[in-house]
Scaffold this motif. Structure first.
Motif, short mmCIF file in Angstrom:
data_model
loop_
_atom_site.label_atom_id
_atom_site.label_comp_id
_atom_site.label_asym_id
_atom_site.label_seq_id
_atom_site.Cartn_x
_atom_site.Cartn_y
_atom_site.Cartn_z
N GLY A 134 25.07 -50.89 -60.96
CA GLY A 134 26.37 -50.65 -61.58
C GLY A 134 26.32 -50.31 -63.05
N ASN A 135 25.17 -50.48 -63.70
CA ASN A 135 25.04 -50.18 -65.12
C ASN A 135 24.65 -48.71 -65.29
OD1 ASN A 135 24.56 -50.08 -67.85
ND2 ASN A 135 22.96 -51.66 -67.85
N THR A 136 25.53 -47.94 -65.91
CA THR A 136 25.26 -46.51 -66.14
C THR A 136 24.79 -46.24 -67.56
OG1 THR A 136 27.58 -46.12 -66.72
CG2 THR A 136 26.96 -45.83 -64.40
N GLN A 137 24.53 -47.29 -68.32
CA GLN A 137 24.09 -47.14 -69.71
C GLN A 137 22.68 -47.69 -69.93
OE1 GLN A 137 26.07 -45.41 -71.83
NE2 GLN A 137 27.43 -45.17 -70.05
N VAL A 138 21.86 -47.64 -68.91
CA VAL A 138 20.49 -48.14 -69.02
C VAL A 138 19.67 -47.23 -69.94
CG1 VAL A 138 18.37 -48.65 -67.74
CG2 VAL A 138 20.60 -49.13 -66.71
N ALA A 139 18.93 -47.81 -70.84
CA ALA A 139 18.04 -47.03 -71.70
C ALA A 139 16.92 -46.43 -70.85
CB ALA A 139 17.45 -47.92 -72.80
N ASN A 140 16.76 -45.12 -70.91
CA ASN A 140 15.80 -44.44 -70.04
C ASN A 140 14.36 -44.76 -70.44
OD1 ASN A 140 17.84 -43.18 -68.57
ND2 ASN A 140 17.94 -41.46 -69.99
N PRO A 141 13.56 -45.27 -69.52
CA PRO A 141 12.17 -45.59 -69.84
C PRO A 141 11.27 -44.35 -69.83
CG PRO A 141 12.63 -46.19 -67.57
CD PRO A 141 13.92 -45.71 -68.16
N TRP A 142 10.25 -44.38 -70.68
CA TRP A 142 9.26 -43.31 -70.70
C TRP A 142 7.90 -43.89 -71.08
CZ3 TRP A 142 6.85 -42.33 -75.40
CH2 TRP A 142 7.53 -42.73 -76.55
N GLN A 143 6.86 -43.14 -70.76
CA GLN A 143 5.50 -43.61 -71.03
C GLN A 143 4.58 -42.44 -71.33
OE1 GLN A 143 3.32 -46.87 -68.73
NE2 GLN A 143 2.27 -45.04 -67.95
N LEU A 144 3.66 -42.67 -72.26
CA LEU A 144 2.60 -41.71 -72.58
C LEU A 144 1.27 -42.40 -72.33
CD1 LEU A 144 2.02 -38.85 -73.74
CD2 LEU A 144 1.82 -39.95 -75.99
N ALA A 145 0.40 -41.77 -71.52
CA ALA A 145 -0.89 -42.37 -71.18
C ALA A 145 -2.02 -41.39 -71.47
CB ALA A 145 -0.92 -42.77 -69.70
N PHE A 146 -3.16 -41.95 -71.85
CA PHE A 146 -4.35 -41.15 -72.15
C PHE A 146 -5.57 -41.82 -71.55
CE2 PHE A 146 -8.09 -40.55 -74.91
CZ PHE A 146 -8.24 -39.16 -74.80
N VAL A 147 -6.45 -41.02 -70.92
CA VAL A 147 -7.68 -41.53 -70.32
C VAL A 147 -8.85 -40.66 -70.76
CG1 VAL A 147 -8.93 -42.00 -68.18
CG2 VAL A 147 -6.46 -42.41 -68.28
N ALA A 148 -9.93 -41.28 -71.16
CA ALA A 148 -11.18 -40.57 -71.44
C ALA A 148 -12.28 -41.25 -70.64
CB ALA A 148 -11.52 -40.62 -72.93
N ASN A 149 -13.04 -40.46 -69.90
CA ASN A 149 -14.13 -41.08 -69.14
C ASN A 149 -15.43 -40.30 -69.31
OD1 ASN A 149 -13.02 -39.05 -67.27
ND2 ASN A 149 -14.56 -39.85 -65.87
N TYR A 150 -16.52 -41.04 -69.24
CA TYR A 150 -17.86 -40.47 -69.38
C TYR A 150 -18.65 -40.81 -68.13
CZ TYR A 150 -22.58 -39.47 -71.01
OH TYR A 150 -23.84 -38.97 -71.11
N ALA A 151 -19.16 -39.78 -67.45
CA ALA A 151 -19.90 -39.97 -66.21
C ALA A 151 -21.40 -39.99 -66.47
CB ALA A 151 -19.56 -38.86 -65.23
N PHE A 152 -22.03 -41.11 -66.17
CA PHE A 152 -23.49 -41.18 -66.23
C PHE A 152 -24.11 -40.42 -65.06
CE2 PHE A 152 -22.22 -45.11 -68.46
CZ PHE A 152 -22.90 -44.92 -69.65
N SER A 153 -23.38 -40.40 -63.93
CA SER A 153 -23.86 -39.74 -62.72
C SER A 153 -22.64 -39.46 -61.85
CB SER A 153 -24.85 -40.63 -61.97
OG SER A 153 -24.19 -41.79 -61.48
N ARG A 154 -22.87 -38.96 -60.64
CA ARG A 154 -21.76 -38.74 -59.70
C ARG A 154 -21.09 -40.05 -59.31
NH1 ARG A 154 -21.96 -37.34 -54.86
NH2 ARG A 154 -24.12 -37.98 -54.46
N ARG A 155 -21.83 -41.14 -59.39
CA ARG A 155 -21.32 -42.41 -58.89
C ARG A 155 -20.85 -43.39 -59.97
NH1 ARG A 155 -22.48 -43.08 -53.52
NH2 ARG A 155 -24.02 -41.68 -52.59
#
Length: 387
Positions: free
Chosen positions: A312-333
């Motif tokens: 019933g609340n039409t004045q909800v503050a809209n949520p947002w998110q920013l995400a960042f991922v960095a990965n380093y692969a030593f091998s395929r596994r």
């Protein structure tokens, strides 16, 4: 690791003849990290008086950063004339504690048997992912990373369902999926603003619709371009009747060189047992992957939810998110990764009443915002090994 059927039969104590002309693969992922999160509160449930309490920072070890920790068995048998039988049994576990996830199910991630033939498709029965969840897998920038991806807001808390019959057909660049669940098997506890628990085991005599679920999707992919559309509906138990949780999505991606961009839109509408709208929102996401070198990969993702109405609340503050991922692969596994996110007007993973705090309840680590808090930051440094 792939093992011939003779060895598996000996290990499992099964007659050799019953496993003839079969193969079984043991596979899994072990993923664990050390995480920092600020302004964390408790998940507001009955045991704490629906009060998240004051916020505080937390340092913790968490299982599953980029992938949920799991082990599984996948088997197949050639039946001749192009037909094949197969099965998947996949168990989720917490690497930090060794306990089972998915409400303590032995094979909580997947458990099904299937029959398939090229050109016709596959029919599978058991606990499975929904059509919409699988359709969006290639359009999630973080590939459904366990930490920080708003998977519940995007695909629904019911993205795995018990008692499911599912069809999957591959026709050139087009993949078609459709499923029906006789009882989704998802139960969410009572929380703030919700007078009764939602969902249940389903398959109630005399109430065929209660806890049923269904959906369908189409995905297209050829060359650098991909696109998908899908629909999902869950009819969860509410009191002695049921409500409806509906979602429809469209998403697309484009790859060029070492980069890939993707994004999508999800329409959502939830109704209570009296057929009154209790939630209506429009969810958007966009992001990109960039392979800097064969070993180094970067991911950036932005999520935004336009909450039109919530209880019933039409004045909800809209949520947002920013995400960042960095990965380093030593091998395929084996790889190591840094994962971080900032959420506004909700907890990480856009956790709030709108998600019924399903992410936190499932993972066992709270991402609920504390009283008076409007933002949250999370940083995790981890290691993942696939086998």
């Amino acid at each position: 690791m792939k093992t011939r059927s003779t060895v598996m039969a000996l290990m499992l104590g099964c007659p050799l003849a019953a496993a003839a002309q079969s193969s079984v693969t043991l596979y899994g992922v072990a993923d664990v990290n050390v995480e920092y999160v600020n302004r964390v509160g408790a998940v507001p449930v009955a045991t704490n008086g629906f009060n998240p309490g004051p916020g505080d920072k937390v340092f913790r070890m968490a299982s599953g950063g980029l992938s949920g920790s799991r082990w599984g068995l996948r088997g197949a048998e050639d039946l001749g004339a192009g037909w094949q039988a197969s099965f998947v049994l996949e168990s989720g576990f917490s690497l930090d504690s060794g306990t089972m996830q998915q409400s303590g199910r032995l094979f909580g991630r997947q458990a099904f048997v299937a029959l398939q033939r090229a050109g016709i498709g596959q029919l599978s029965l058991g606990r499975q992912y929904t059509s919409i969840f699988e359709a969006l897998a290639n359009f999630s920038p973080t590939a459904y990373a366990t930490q920080y991806e708003p998977v519940v807001l995007q695909a629904g808390a019911n993205f795995r369902e018990d008692n499911t019959v599912k069809y999957t057909g591959q026709f050139g660049p087009l993949t078609a999926r459709a499923h029906w669940s006789f009882g989704a098997g998802l139960a969410l506890p009572q929380t703030v603003g919700i007078a009764t628990p939602i969902g249940g085991n389903g398959e109630v005599p005399g109430q065929f619709r209660r806890d049923t679920a269904y959906g369908a999707s189409l995905a297209y992919g050829t060359g650098p371009f991909g696109a998908t559309i899908g629909y999902d509906q869950w009819n969860p138990t509410i009191g002695t009747s049921n409500g409806t949780v509906r979602k429809a999505v469209v998403a697309a991606s484009y790859a060029f060189g070492p980069a890939k961009i993707m994004g999508g839109y999800r329409w959502g509408q939830n109704k209570n047992a009296a057929d009154v709208v209790i939630q209506r929102d429009d969810y958007y996401w966009i992001g990109a992957n960039y392979q800097v070198t064969p070993a180094v990969g970067l991911t950036l993702e932005y999520n935004y939810d336009n909450v039109r109405s919530l209880f019933g609340n039409t004045q909800v503050a809209n949520p947002w998110q920013l995400a960042f991922v960095a990965n380093y692969a030593f091998s395929r596994r084996t790889d190591v990764y840094l994962s971080t996110a900032y959420a506004r007007n909700a907890g990480l993973m856009l956790e709030s009443l709108a998600t019924v705090y399903a992410n936190s309840l499932s993972l066992g680590n709270s991402y609920a915002a504390a009283n008076g808090q409007r933002s949250m930051v999370g940083v995790a440094l981890g290691m993942r090994h696939k086998f």
